[in-house]
Design a protein around this motif. Structure first.
Motif, PDB file in Angstrom:
ATOM      1  N   LYS A 460      11.263 -53.333  42.074  1.00 26.24           N
ATOM      2  CA  LYS A 460      10.503 -52.145  42.465  1.00 26.24           C
ATOM      3  C   LYS A 460      10.592 -51.067  41.388  1.00 26.24           C
ATOM      4  O   LYS A 460       9.597 -50.406  41.057  1.00 26.24           O
ATOM      5  N   PHE A 461      11.783 -50.882  40.859  1.00 27.20           N
ATOM      6  CA  PHE A 461      11.955 -49.882  39.796  1.00 27.20           C
ATOM      7  C   PHE A 461      11.144 -50.246  38.562  1.00 27.20           C
ATOM      8  O   PHE A 461      10.611 -49.371  37.866  1.00 27.20           O
ATOM      9  N   THR A 462      11.050 -51.527  38.249  1.00 26.53           N
ATOM     10  CA  THR A 462      10.257 -51.951  37.082  1.00 26.53           C
ATOM     11  C   THR A 462       8.789 -51.606  37.269  1.00 26.53           C
ATOM     12  O   THR A 462       8.138 -51.058  36.364  1.00 26.53           O
ATOM     13  N   ILE A 463       8.250 -51.903  38.447  1.00 25.18           N
ATOM     14  CA  ILE A 463       6.845 -51.541  38.727  1.00 25.18           C
ATOM     15  C   ILE A 463       6.688 -50.026  38.730  1.00 25.18           C
ATOM     16  O   ILE A 463       5.692 -49.481  38.203  1.00 25.18           O
ATOM     17  N   PHE A 464       7.673 -49.337  39.291  1.00 23.10           N
ATOM     18  CA  PHE A 464       7.637 -47.872  39.312  1.00 23.10           C
ATOM     19  C   PHE A 464       7.572 -47.296  37.901  1.00 23.10           C
ATOM     20  O   PHE A 464       6.769 -46.392  37.611  1.00 23.10           O
ATOM     21  N   LEU A 465       8.390 -47.826  36.981  1.00 27.00           N
ATOM     22  CA  LEU A 465       8.385 -47.339  35.596  1.00 27.00           C
ATOM     23  C   LEU A 465       7.078 -47.662  34.895  1.00 27.00           C
ATOM     24  O   LEU A 465       6.582 -46.872  34.077  1.00 27.00           O
ATOM     25  N   LYS A 466       6.512 -48.831  35.186  1.00 27.62           N
ATOM     26  CA  LYS A 466       5.224 -49.170  34.564  1.00 27.62           C
ATOM     27  C   LYS A 466       4.134 -48.211  35.021  1.00 27.62           C
ATOM     28  O   LYS A 466       3.289 -47.782  34.219  1.00 27.62           O
ATOM     29  N   ARG A 467       4.155 -47.847  36.285  1.00 20.98           N
ATOM     30  CA  ARG A 467       3.166 -46.888  36.775  1.00 20.98           C
ATOM     31  C   ARG A 467       3.379 -45.512  36.139  1.00 20.98           C
ATOM     32  O   ARG A 467       2.421 -44.841  35.740  1.00 20.98           O
ATOM     33  N   VAL A 468       4.620 -45.104  36.081  1.00 18.85           N
ATOM     34  CA  VAL A 468       4.908 -43.806  35.451  1.00 18.85           C
ATOM     35  C   VAL A 468       4.464 -43.812  34.000  1.00 18.85           C
ATOM     36  O   VAL A 468       3.874 -42.837  33.504  1.00 18.85           O
ATOM     37  N   LYS A 469       4.737 -44.896  33.298  1.00 16.63           N
ATOM     38  CA  LYS A 469       4.331 -44.978  31.892  1.00 16.63           C
ATOM     39  C   LYS A 469       2.818 -44.909  31.747  1.00 16.63           C
ATOM     40  O   LYS A 469       2.299 -44.216  30.863  1.00 16.63           O
ATOM     41  N   ALA A 470       2.081 -45.629  32.606  1.00 16.41           N
ATOM     42  CA  ALA A 470       0.618 -45.601  32.519  1.00 16.41           C
ATOM     43  C   ALA A 470       0.083 -44.198  32.774  1.00 16.41           C
ATOM     44  O   ALA A 470      -0.805 -43.712  32.056  1.00 16.41           O
ATOM     45  N   THR A 471       0.635 -43.520  33.782  1.00 14.07           N
ATOM     46  CA  THR A 471       0.169 -42.163  34.087  1.00 14.07           C
ATOM     47  C   THR A 471       0.507 -41.193  32.956  1.00 14.07           C
ATOM     48  O   THR A 471      -0.339 -40.400  32.528  1.00 14.07           O
ATOM     49  N   LEU A 472       1.734 -41.254  32.457  1.00 21.66           N
ATOM     50  CA  LEU A 472       2.138 -40.340  31.388  1.00 21.66           C
ATOM     51  C   LEU A 472       1.391 -40.638  30.095  1.00 21.66           C
ATOM     52  O   LEU A 472       1.107 -39.728  29.310  1.00 21.66           O
ATOM     53  N   ASN A 473       1.074 -41.906  29.847  1.00 20.80           N
ATOM     54  CA  ASN A 473       0.274 -42.230  28.655  1.00 20.80           C
ATOM     55  C   ASN A 473      -1.116 -41.620  28.751  1.00 20.80           C
ATOM     56  O   ASN A 473      -1.673 -41.148  27.750  1.00 20.80           O
ATOM     57  N   THR A 474      -1.696 -41.630  29.949  1.00 23.23           N
ATOM     58  CA  THR A 474      -3.004 -40.989  30.123  1.00 23.23           C
ATOM     59  C   THR A 474      -2.909 -39.485  29.875  1.00 23.23           C
ATOM     60  O   THR A 474      -3.767 -38.889  29.212  1.00 23.23           O
ATOM     61  N   ILE A 475      -1.844 -38.865  30.389  1.00 20.92           N
ATOM     62  CA  ILE A 475      -1.663 -37.420  30.166  1.00 20.92           C
ATOM     63  C   ILE A 475      -1.480 -37.136  28.684  1.00 20.92           C
ATOM     64  O   ILE A 475      -2.075 -36.192  28.125  1.00 20.92           O
ATOM     65  N   ARG A 476      -0.667 -37.950  27.999  1.00 24.24           N
ATOM     66  CA  ARG A 476      -0.454 -37.740  26.560  1.00 24.24           C
ATOM     67  C   ARG A 476      -1.742 -37.972  25.775  1.00 24.24           C
ATOM     68  O   ARG A 476      -2.000 -37.306  24.777  1.00 24.24           O
TER      69      ARG A 476
END
Length: 979
Positions: A460-476
């Motif tokens: 679950k944490f792995t999927i959670f981090l992938k989602r966070v990374k995708a969202t933060l990459n869009t913001i960046r």
């Protein structure tokens, strides 16, 4: 008189000169003009019969409502004293047209002839005779000297008379109204009637009256004298007055005619053109007013439009509309009374949008992070996210990422809590009504259940981090797009500056060539240009031949703020997710702020990894409170370690940075595991050694397979093979690389323990150094303890052995040799897993090898010492006598055969030969000492023969043993060498 000879102001000639050839008479030689208006009323002159003469000039009363050429006035001081100029200019036109006016050479008119001196030749011919007559008349008068003397005499006489008049009468401020002046002229003392002085006062008054009359006569005489002196000039002026009035009358008529012609020219040539200009200006003003009204109507619709955009979450569009409206209010609608409160209302609305965007971003972060954690890592509503981020950047809300960080912490807590609840609900053995706390419920799980729970949490944490990374990459990506837009804008400004520098010279040349057009622009007021040049926005909407937008299209978008929108340059950009954005130029963010924001967003991704690791550590510590993790066996702990290592590597790959909290917790648990692992095996080895009887043990097939798995230099525990139908029988020896090793059961298990240490290092690389230290301690413990039990005869008390036999010693030596054989392999195994800076720890293996070799040497020395004591005991009683072989030598050969029988199957042939060579040397030493004691020498005598027979018997028996037939005994050394 002089008037008859005075020069006429008008040239009179009958010459046929080209300049005056159209003149016929004196009246026709002048162009009739109208006279200028006179401030004072004009007295009627000689032509009084003409009643219209007084009205030939323009009338201030009649003509005041009609514009004439006389309205064109210039304040000369204002024109010559321009405060805008650095220095006073003498050019009048510069004052009107500004400092940029370029003085050019005026082209000569084609309608005016070139005037030269020849044109004045006729005038000079006419005036020369008159000048001569004038000079001659001046010389005809009274001689100058006589006239001067007479004049001087007359002047002196009149001056003397005037001196008799008191000075008070000559003052310019003489006034009898003044009391002081009146008293000085008429003293009151002359009019007093008191004291019988009336007759005397009357005489004084009469005398005063006569004196004043005398003063009056003197003044009148002097006035008459002065008039007589200037009588000629006076009468000459009176005579010339009639001629001057005639000239003025003719001039007035010429001016009147000129004015009439100018009025006709004005009506025919100028009035229409000026009317066209006025109408054009009026039309442009009407267009501007119409566009201004359209703009006001559009601005009036701003608030409803903003509300509509906010209802659809179009925050960026609403902010752009507010910014555009604010700019229009400040630049184009400034001072409009009806919009005086609109600016403050828009500011309050902008603050409300800020709060709405922050609340919306918080809601988005909550929804994005709390949605079901499945394998789908797509970004939730990417267009909405991009719009929110762009709006927050536009409003300089650069700390919005902190909201996302807070939501990440809460989500990480909820993930663990939800996983525990789901797992506990599936386990029937746990009664949730009795055990309320989740931590207590978790502690009731066994290892497989808890391991599955931890595995689920990590996934679950792995999927959670992938989602966070995708969202933060869009913001960046949004931040970097804005940064790239800023860079492009700077490059564009630099290019425009370079182009403007090149075009400035071209513009100056165009202005020079078209400077005549400035006369037209003056008609539009102070520096105001036509609509097509002054207002680019109006130029887009209107053209000289086009009509403005119809009145019913005021609310349409195309009639919206054209002038303001023309200043908003936008560019389209696409995010990595394919969402298109319109980036405007009003993003007032510096590159430093954008870089700092991008770094903070990247740090937020690192923080997400740290948060997951911290929550995992707390989860582990909660389960480890009762010593659960320390009680795991090596297989379970290795499985747990591999799971945690895999999760750590996954997070490092996703986030790009190492998080040390979970790694540190794993290291701490690994250290505890190592301590327990080592203590268990050390205790097991100690128990094995204490129960070891030091007899050769059979080697089971699994141990042989274990040894064979290490034969290629790689250490790994072989997989357990399924049980065969026929079990393999145990072997008598352990075969290692072709050599036979006779071992005890403890050493077989020790080899397995050593391989378990090495395999544990492979499974848990972080404990390599600890395992090396523990393994070194284990090997040292085996060496020291085996030495105590065998060489120190500790086995007699521990196990209850009767004695330590040579077979026990030889078996112990061979076991030590087996361990020494594996030490280089173990060293290479650890060396491949150590960092270069940790290679110094390998010296432990060198010390252990030396200790083992010393121990082996001590065992060999012990075997030699046993035989040495036997030789000393037997040979000390040896006597050279018959029968041969003697009982002593027979006993020695018997003991040698027993020794050979005990060690031959345990030690290699080479070691057996070396051992018997050392024993033989000891034998020769004792025999030599005994022969010397018996004084038996190698002289060929009977004693010598008996000794030689015994020695031959000893040599034959020793060489008859297995493996010793080629042994060089060199028995000649038993005899003393002759000196």
């Amino acid at each position: 008189m002089a008037s008859s000879h005075s020069s006429s102001p008008v040239p009179q000639s009958n010459s046929s000169d080209a300049f005056f050839k159209k003149e016929v008479d004196a009246t026709k030689r002048f162009r009739p003009v109208q006279s200028l208006p006179d401030v004072c009323p004009k007295e009627p002159t000689g032509n009084a019969g003409n009643p219209n003469n007084l009205h030939d000039s323009p009338s201030l009363v009649v003509d005041q409502q009609r514009w004439t050429i006389y309205h064109s006035k210039v304040n000369l001081p204002a024109a010559l004293n321009d405060p805008r100029l650095a220095k006073r200019e003498s050019d009048f036109f510069t004052k009107t047209w500004g400092v940029d006016f370029v003085d050019t050479e005026v082209t000569p008119s084609f309608y005016l002839p070139q005037i030269t001196k020849e044109h004045f030749a006729l005038y000079q011919q006419e005036i020369t005779p008159r000048e001569k007559v004038h000079e001659r008349c001046k010389n005809i008068g009274t001689p100058k000297d006589t006239f001067d003397r007479t004049l001087l005499h007359t002047h002196d006489k009149s001056r003397t008379d005037l001196e008799q008049v008191p000075k008070i009468f000559m003052k310019p401020d003489f006034a009898l109204e003044d009391s002081l002046t009146f008293n000085a002229v008429l003293p009151w003392s002359h009019f007093s009637t008191a004291g019988g002085k009336g007759n005397r006062d009357a005489a004084s008054s009469k005398l005063l009256q006569e004196k004043l009359s005398h003063y009056l006569d003197i003044v009148e005489v002097n006035i008459a004298h002065q008039i007589s002196l200037r009588s000629e000039a006076f009468f000459h002026a009176m005579t010339s007055q009639h001629e001057l009035q005639d000239y003025l009358r003719k001039t007035s008529q010429a001016v009147k005619l000129l004015r009439e012609k100018i009025a006709k020219i004005d009506k025919v040539m100028c009035e229409g053109s000026l009317r066209v200009l006025r109408l054009s200006l009026t039309r442009n003003n009407c267009i501007k007013a119409y566009n201004k009204l359209k703009l006001m109507a559009t601005v009036h619709q701003t608030q409803p439009t903003v509300q509509l955009l906010l209802s659809t979450s179009e925050y960026v569009g609403a902010l752009d509309l507010i910014a555009t409206t604010q700019e229009v209010l400040q630049q184009e609608l400034q001072g409009i009374h009806s919009f005086r409160h609109l600016g403050s209302q828009l500011c309050e609305l902008e603050k409300l949008i800020d709060k709405m965007m922050i609340a919306e971003f918080s809601t988005y972060a909550r929804n994005d992070l709390n949605r079901p954690l499945e394998d789908d890592c797509q970004i939730l509503e990417e267009e909405r996210l991009v719009s929110l981020v762009f709006g927050l950047l536009k409003q300089r809300k650069l700390n919005f990422y902190e909201i996302y960080g807070d939501e990440m912490i809460n989500t990480a807590k909820n993930i663990i809590k939800q996983c525990v609840v789901n797992t506990v609900s599936q386990i029937e053995e746990i009664d949730t009504e009795v055990v309320v706390k989740l931590a207590d419920q978790m502690r009731m799980m066994n290892f497989p259940q808890w391991f599955d729970l931890l595995k689920n949490i990590f996934s679950k944490f792995t999927i959670f981090l992938k989602r966070v990374k995708a969202t933060l990459n869009t913001i960046r990506s949004v931040v970097f797009l804005v940064l790239d837009k800023n860079q492009k804008n700077r490059d564009l400004e630099d290019t425009l500056q370079k182009n403007s520098a090149k075009e400035s010279m071209v513009d100056s040349e165009v202005a020079y060539l078209t400077h005549e057009g400035m006369f037209i622009s003056d008609a539009f007021g102070d520096g105001e240009l036509p609509a097509g040049a002054a207002d680019p926005a109006s130029q887009r909407n209107t053209s000289p031949n086009s009509e403005p937008c119809s009145s019913d299209s005021v609310s349409e978008p195309e009639c919206a703020t054209d002038s303001s929108s023309s200043k908003e340059h936008t560019s389209s950009s696409v995010t990595p997710g394919g969402v298109e954005m319109m980036i405007s130029n009003d993003m007032k963010l510096t590159d430093m702020e954008l870089f700092r924001l991008a770094n903070n967003i990247q740090e937020l991704l690192y923080n997400a990894s740290d948060i997951c690791h911290d929550r995992s550590v707390k989860f582990l510590m909660a389960r480890a409170k009762d010593g659960f993790l320390e009680k795991l066996n090596s297989t379970e702990f290795v499985t747990l370690s591999r799971l945690m290592e895999g999760f750590i590597l996954d997070t490092e790959q996703i986030c790009g940075r190492k998080s040390m909290s979970l790694r540190g917790a794993l290291q701490s648990q690994a250290n505890r595991f190592v301590n327990r692992f080592h203590e268990e095996r050390k205790t097991k080895l100690s128990l094995l050694l204490d129960n070891e009887r030091w007899k050769q043990a059979e080697v089971p097939a699994e141990f042989q397979d274990l040894v064979d798995s290490v034969s290629d230099g790689r250490i790994s525990l072989p997989e357990k093979k399924p049980t065969a139908t026929e079990e393999r029988k145990p072997a008598e020896f352990l075969i290692v690389e072709g050599q036979k090793y006779a071992t005890v059961g403890t050493v077989l298990l020790l080899i397995r323990i050593i391989l378990e240490y090495c395999q544990c290092v492979d499974n848990i690389p972080s404990i390599t150094t600890d395992m090396l230290t523990r393994l070194s301690d284990l090997l040292k413990y085996f060496n020291s303890r085996s030495c105590q039990l065998v060489l120190g005869a500790g086995a007699l008390q521990v196990v209850g052995l009767k004695t330590i036999t040579t077979k026990n010693l030889a078996l112990s030596s061979r076991c030590l040799q087996l361990i020494v054989h594996y030490i280089p392999i173990i060293r290479a195994h650890f060396e491949a897993r150590l960092q270069p800076k940790q290679f110094s720890m390998l010296r432990h293996f060198d010390h252990i090898t030396k200790d083992y070799h010393d121990h082996i040497a001590e065992i060999s020395a012990k075997l030699v010492a046993i035989m040495d004591s036997l030789f000393d005991k037997l040979l000390s009683k040896y006597e050279v006598k018959a029968p041969v072989p003697s009982a002593c030598f027979r006993n020695i050969c018997k003991q040698m055969a027993k020794m050979h029988e005990a060690i031959y199957d345990l030690l290699p042939e080479e070691q057996t030969q070396m051992l018997f060579l050392r024993i033989n040397a000891s034998y020769k030493l004792h025999l030599k000492r005994q022969l010397a004691h018996l004084n038996v020498v190698n002289d060929g005598g009977p004693l010598n023969g008996l000794v030689t027979s015994d020695v031959a018997f000893y040599t034959g028996n020793l060489q008859a043993l297995k493996g010793l037939n080629k042994l060089d005994l060199n028995m000649a050394e038993i005899w003393e060498q002759k000196r």
